[in-house]
Write a protein that holds these residues in place. Structure first.
Motif, PDB file in Angstrom:
ATOM      1  N   ALA A 114     -24.958  -0.052 -58.047  1.00 20.41           N
ATOM      2  CA  ALA A 114     -24.048  -0.512 -56.948  1.00 20.41           C
ATOM      3  C   ALA A 114     -24.505  -2.122 -56.603  1.00 20.41           C
ATOM      4  N   MET A 115     -25.905  -2.343 -56.441  1.00 19.92           N
ATOM      5  CA  MET A 115     -26.230  -3.698 -56.172  1.00 19.92           C
ATOM      6  C   MET A 115     -26.199  -4.588 -57.416  1.00 19.92           C
ATOM      7  N   GLU A 116     -26.427  -4.199 -58.502  1.00 23.41           N
ATOM      8  CA  GLU A 116     -26.091  -4.791 -59.811  1.00 23.41           C
ATOM      9  C   GLU A 116     -24.631  -5.296 -59.648  1.00 23.41           C
ATOM     10  N   VAL A 117     -23.770  -4.434 -59.600  1.00 18.65           N
ATOM     11  CA  VAL A 117     -22.276  -4.770 -59.722  1.00 18.65           C
ATOM     12  C   VAL A 117     -22.105  -6.050 -58.465  1.00 18.65           C
ATOM     13  N   GLU A 118     -22.480  -5.673 -57.350  1.00 15.60           N
ATOM     14  CA  GLU A 118     -22.125  -6.675 -56.175  1.00 15.60           C
ATOM     15  C   GLU A 118     -22.636  -8.070 -56.495  1.00 15.60           C
ATOM     16  N   GLU A 119     -24.090  -8.124 -57.205  1.00 22.31           N
ATOM     17  CA  GLU A 119     -24.513  -9.360 -57.350  1.00 22.31           C
ATOM     18  C   GLU A 119     -23.946  -9.958 -58.425  1.00 22.31           C
ATOM     19  N   ASN A 120     -23.528  -9.392 -59.411  1.00 24.76           N
ATOM     20  CA  ASN A 120     -22.738 -10.117 -60.534  1.00 24.76           C
ATOM     21  C   ASN A 120     -21.534 -10.518 -60.129  1.00 24.76           C
ATOM     22  N   ALA A 141     -20.726   3.905 -57.620  1.00 23.20           N
ATOM     23  CA  ALA A 141     -21.596   2.610 -57.778  1.00 23.20           C
ATOM     24  C   ALA A 141     -20.923   1.387 -57.982  1.00 23.20           C
ATOM     25  N   GLN A 142     -19.830   1.336 -58.976  1.00 27.50           N
ATOM     26  CA  GLN A 142     -19.076   0.232 -59.253  1.00 27.50           C
ATOM     27  C   GLN A 142     -18.153  -0.119 -57.909  1.00 27.50           C
ATOM     28  N   LEU A 143     -17.641   1.058 -56.980  1.00 26.62           N
ATOM     29  CA  LEU A 143     -16.966   0.696 -55.960  1.00 26.62           C
ATOM     30  C   LEU A 143     -17.651   0.450 -54.919  1.00 26.62           C
ATOM     31  N   MET A 144     -19.003   0.630 -54.648  1.00 26.42           N
ATOM     32  CA  MET A 144     -19.666   0.411 -53.578  1.00 26.42           C
ATOM     33  C   MET A 144     -19.948  -1.132 -53.664  1.00 26.42           C
ATOM     34  N   GLY A 145     -20.400  -1.405 -54.872  1.00 27.76           N
ATOM     35  CA  GLY A 145     -20.553  -3.099 -55.195  1.00 27.76           C
ATOM     36  C   GLY A 145     -19.456  -3.860 -54.836  1.00 27.76           C
ATOM     37  N   LEU A 147     -16.894  -3.203 -52.858  1.00 27.69           N
ATOM     38  CA  LEU A 147     -16.341  -3.046 -51.551  1.00 27.69           C
ATOM     39  C   LEU A 147     -17.303  -4.113 -50.681  1.00 27.69           C
ATOM     40  N   SER A 148     -18.657  -4.232 -51.117  1.00 28.70           N
ATOM     41  CA  SER A 148     -19.364  -5.156 -50.294  1.00 28.70           C
ATOM     42  C   SER A 148     -19.132  -6.490 -50.485  1.00 28.70           C
ATOM     43  N   ALA A 149     -18.907  -6.980 -52.104  1.00 27.99           N
ATOM     44  CA  ALA A 149     -18.558  -8.109 -52.470  1.00 27.99           C
ATOM     45  C   ALA A 149     -17.037  -8.426 -52.142  1.00 27.99           C
ATOM     46  N   ASP A 150     -16.081  -7.617 -51.776  1.00 26.08           N
ATOM     47  CA  ASP A 150     -14.784  -7.782 -51.399  1.00 26.08           C
ATOM     48  C   ASP A 150     -14.012  -8.754 -52.085  1.00 26.08           C
ATOM     49  N   LEU A 151     -14.331  -8.752 -53.337  1.00 25.78           N
ATOM     50  CA  LEU A 151     -13.036  -9.565 -54.233  1.00 25.78           C
ATOM     51  C   LEU A 151     -11.970  -8.477 -54.531  1.00 25.78           C
ATOM     52  N   PRO A 152     -10.761  -9.244 -54.974  1.00 31.03           N
ATOM     53  CA  PRO A 152      -9.706  -8.372 -55.168  1.00 31.03           C
ATOM     54  C   PRO A 152     -10.219  -7.492 -56.563  1.00 31.03           C
ATOM     55  N   THR A 568     -24.910  10.423 -44.482  1.00 31.19           N
ATOM     56  CA  THR A 568     -24.775   9.157 -44.229  1.00 31.19           C
ATOM     57  C   THR A 568     -24.285   8.513 -45.671  1.00 31.19           C
ATOM     58  N   GLY A 569     -24.506   9.215 -46.603  1.00 30.59           N
ATOM     59  CA  GLY A 569     -24.255   8.801 -48.239  1.00 30.59           C
ATOM     60  C   GLY A 569     -25.256   8.395 -48.869  1.00 30.59           C
ATOM     61  N   ALA A 570     -26.688   8.526 -48.507  1.00 30.01           N
ATOM     62  CA  ALA A 570     -27.597   8.130 -49.149  1.00 30.01           C
ATOM     63  C   ALA A 570     -27.713   6.772 -49.964  1.00 30.01           C
ATOM     64  N   ASP A 571     -27.122   5.983 -49.059  1.00 29.21           N
ATOM     65  CA  ASP A 571     -27.076   4.555 -49.451  1.00 29.21           C
ATOM     66  C   ASP A 571     -28.539   3.718 -48.859  1.00 29.21           C
ATOM     67  N   LEU A 572     -28.721   2.690 -49.458  1.00 33.28           N
ATOM     68  CA  LEU A 572     -29.831   1.891 -48.872  1.00 33.28           C
ATOM     69  C   LEU A 572     -29.598   1.173 -47.514  1.00 33.28           C
ATOM     70  N   ASP A 573     -30.405   1.386 -46.506  1.00 32.95           N
ATOM     71  CA  ASP A 573     -29.967   0.734 -45.103  1.00 32.95           C
ATOM     72  C   ASP A 573     -29.483  -0.772 -45.168  1.00 32.95           C
ATOM     73  N   PHE A 574     -30.170  -1.477 -46.056  1.00 30.66           N
ATOM     74  CA  PHE A 574     -29.943  -2.943 -46.378  1.00 30.66           C
ATOM     75  C   PHE A 574     -28.452  -3.273 -46.981  1.00 30.66           C
ATOM     76  N   LEU A 575     -27.800  -2.307 -47.579  1.00 28.55           N
ATOM     77  CA  LEU A 575     -26.769  -2.487 -48.159  1.00 28.55           C
ATOM     78  C   LEU A 575     -25.197  -2.117 -47.744  1.00 28.55           C
ATOM     79  N   ARG A 576     -25.598  -1.283 -46.573  1.00 24.30           N
ATOM     80  CA  ARG A 576     -24.197  -0.705 -45.973  1.00 24.30           C
ATOM     81  C   ARG A 576     -23.542  -2.113 -45.490  1.00 24.30           C
ATOM     82  N   GLY A 577     -21.971  -2.055 -45.412  1.00 18.84           N
ATOM     83  CA  GLY A 577     -21.257  -3.057 -44.887  1.00 18.84           C
ATOM     84  C   GLY A 577     -20.833  -3.999 -45.781  1.00 18.84           C
ATOM     85  N   ARG A 578     -20.004  -5.048 -45.643  1.00 19.18           N
ATOM     86  CA  ARG A 578     -19.434  -5.931 -46.335  1.00 19.18           C
ATOM     87  C   ARG A 578     -20.152  -7.266 -46.210  1.00 19.18           C
ATOM     88  N   ARG A 579     -20.478  -7.913 -47.317  1.00 19.50           N
ATOM     89  CA  ARG A 579     -21.208  -9.146 -47.329  1.00 19.50           C
ATOM     90  C   ARG A 579     -20.579 -10.264 -47.633  1.00 19.50           C
TER      91      ARG A 579
END
Length: 588
Positions: A114-120, A141-145, A147-152, A568-579
């Motif tokens: 998810a982190m890799e998708v978001e940063e890409n 994983a793809q959706l989490m990334g 959602l955080s990046a929030d591109l169409p 809470t979804g077993a996500d990393l605490d610093f990845l939750r939310g939109r950035r």
């Protein structure tokens, strides 16, 4: 050789929102030169830099992930759709998570992917993205990334395999593997016959054929409005999936023009629809972990108990393994997700938004159920309301645990038994065939140390094999408890996702062999029948939570330090939310 047309002018009319890609490809000077020039080496012409939307195709294709091995071909159909709609497609790979081959668990790497998708998405010149995934962890994983990046964004899942066939009968991924394996241990199936079944269950490209996690997540992604209507259940090798890929490529170009992002689509209604729909299809318990993580990324308040509350009045309608008889191929021919939506009617939020730009009600207006034996009418369900995944609490699971009622034995859902506790799944399998194992049909088997931090990665070990001593006596199900997960293709009376986990100091760490445990699903309780004074004494004497052999470097250590619990979804605490998707700064 020189380019055949001049450097393009910045393309967007004043009335249009500035596209992200413009700051790369529409730039003057040396930066614009560098960005455009390097892409000329792939044979693209200057016409591709005329301001058209740049669409990323995020592909989890890998030969290490058999469920996703066909996504390279699917990507070509997406490109075709993007080009027909006037976009500029650029495919890129991500790591790929295959539950069948990856150790210790693909779940350990979901958040990394998810982190890799978001940063890409954030760091490249992309205006929108088509997400291609199949095997179950790749979808969230793809959706989490995204959602955080929030591109169409729009997702196209890979579709299920064709039905498995073994000795003239349909055989489902996972579910029949577990059944066959127990038959071998019980002496009713030879190892040669077991070997013959291997290839029979995997007849084509695609993900599992049962309503396991991959099929569940595909259906829920469609129900939440992040994929095209009717796309979830079409078999991977059906030509219709390539047409859906082309349509998804065309639609993402429109989403960019409309500036319709996931944050404009997902809200509480979307998650309530997903919880209700999961109950109707007999979906995987893993969906609760993944949807909780997605809610955290989408900044939608949706605690784990909501999955139970939303599902209470929804009956099981879909007659698929592991909770029923059929497989995904029949589900597709019956109408797939649209058929279930037609049966659920106003039990879903029809006004929830979707990637089509229309509402759920508009998307599925006129949908039909073409086989009421596979998708039952509301008046004639497979199982009554309240038979979906239940969320339990008690002194063993203060923050929650889950049980899939539709795949459990009804006679065990109110049960008191003596615990037999193992600290690792390896310890259990070293002893489970021991004829002197102190176990009987009423025993409650417990395996701990399998949660997000404890393993690490929360593996799918919950469907513990029945001890051979009981198999030989004809026992086919007993109560099992773990802070780990189980495959969505599994079945049995199994309490999963106990939170807090034992490695985080949860009460499960205080349970001892010989303690009495009470499972009462009707009251949504899971308790050890040990008084508070004794538990307090055990807590004082307990060693510090954690594992002396825990990883001390790399991703696994970062994961253990920051991963949340299952509820809470077993996500990393610093990845939750939109950035968001701010354009990275760079100057030459």
């Amino acid at each position: 050789m020189t380019a055949t047309s001049p450097t393009p002018e910045p393309p967007n009319a004043p009335s249009e929102p500035a596209r992200r890609s413009t700051s790369w490809f529409g730039a003057d000077g040396k930066m614009g030169f560098v960005h455009r020039s390097k892409l000329y080496n792939s044979g693209r012409s200057p016409a591709m830099f005329d301001g058209r939307p740049v669409i990323g195709i995020c592909n989890s294709w890998s030969e290490l992930t058999p469920c996703n091995r066909h996504l390279r071909d699917i990507a070509e159909a997406v490109k075709r759709g993007v080009l027909l709609a006037g976009g500029f497609p650029l495919e890129f790979p991500t790591m790929s998570l295959g539950e069948t081959l990856m150790r210790p668990s693909a779940m350990l790497y979901r958040n990394l992917m998810a982190m890799e998708v978001e940063e890409n998405l954030r760091s490249y010149p992309l205006d929108g993205v088509v997400l291609l995934a199949g095997c179950d962890k790749t979808v969230p994983a793809q959706l989490m990334g995204a959602l955080s990046a929030d591109l169409p964004a729009i997702m196209l899942t890979g579709g299920p395999m064709l039905n498995g066939k073994f000795r003239g009968q349909d055989a489902g991924s996972g579910t029949h593997v577990w059944q066959f394996a127990e038959e071998v241990r019980a002496g009713r199936m030879s190892r040669e016959e077991f070997g013959q079944a291997e290839a029979c269950l995997s007849r084509s490209a695609g993900h599992c054929t049962t309503m396991g996690t991959a099929s569940t997540m595909a259906c829920l992604v469609e129900m939440m409005g992040l994929a095209l209507p009717g796309s979830a259940a079409v078999p991977a090798v059906d030509a219709e999936r390539a047409r859906l890929a082309e349509q998804s490529g065309g639609r993402i170009v429109e989403l960019v023009t409309e500036d319709l992002r996931p944050s404009s689509i997902l809200d509480r209604r979307s998650f309530e629809n997903a919880a209700r729909f999961n109950a109707a299809i007999g979906g995987s318990t893993n969906a609760l972990v993944h949807l909780s993580a997605l809610a955290g990324r989408a900044e939608v308040e949706f605690p784990v108990d909501e999955f139970d509350r939303q599902a209470r009045d929804i009956p099981l309608l879909v007659d698929l393994l592991p909770s029923g008889r059929f497989l995904m191929e029949e589900f597709s021919y019956a109408g797939g997700v649209p058929a279930v939506v037609a049966e659920l009617g106003d039990r879903l939020h029809g006004d929830a938004r979707t990637v089509t730009g229309r509402t759920v009600a508009e998307n599925y207006a006129g949908a039909r159920n073409w086989n009421t034996e596979v998708v039952h009418p509301l008046a004639e369900p497979v199982q009554p309301a309240g038979s979906a995944t239940a969320v339990l609490h008690g002194n063993l699971a203060p923050d929650g645990a889950v049980i899939k009622l539709s795949a459990a034995s009804p006679e065990l859902t109110d049960h008191v038994g003596t615990a037999l506790v193992f600290d690792t799944v390896e310890e259990y399998y070293e002893r489970c065939d021991d004829p002197d194992l102190p176990v009987e049909a009423s025993t409650v088997l417990v395996v701990r140390g399998a949660g997000p931090r404890g393993y690490p990665g929360m593996p799918e070990i919950g469907n513990l094999s029945i001890p051979k001593k009981l198999l030989d006596a004809g026992v086919r199900d007993i109560v099992r408890i773990t802070d780990g997960r189980m495959s969505g293709t599994s079945y049995g009376t199994i309490v999963l996702h106990v939170a807090p986990e034992s490695a985080a100091g949860g009460p499960l760490s205080l349970l001892r062999s010989g303690d009495r445990v009470h499972l009462d699903v009707a009251k949504r309780r899971i308790d050890m029948l040990v008084d508070d004074e004794e538990l307090a004494r055990r807590a004082e004497q307990a060693p510090p939570a954690g594992d002396a052999d825990a990883p001390t470097g790399g991703w696994a250590e970062l994961y253990r330090r920051h991963v949340g619990q299952a509820d809470t979804g077993a996500d990393l605490d610093f990845l939750r939310g939109r950035r968001g998707h701010a354009i990275p700064r760079r100057h030459l």
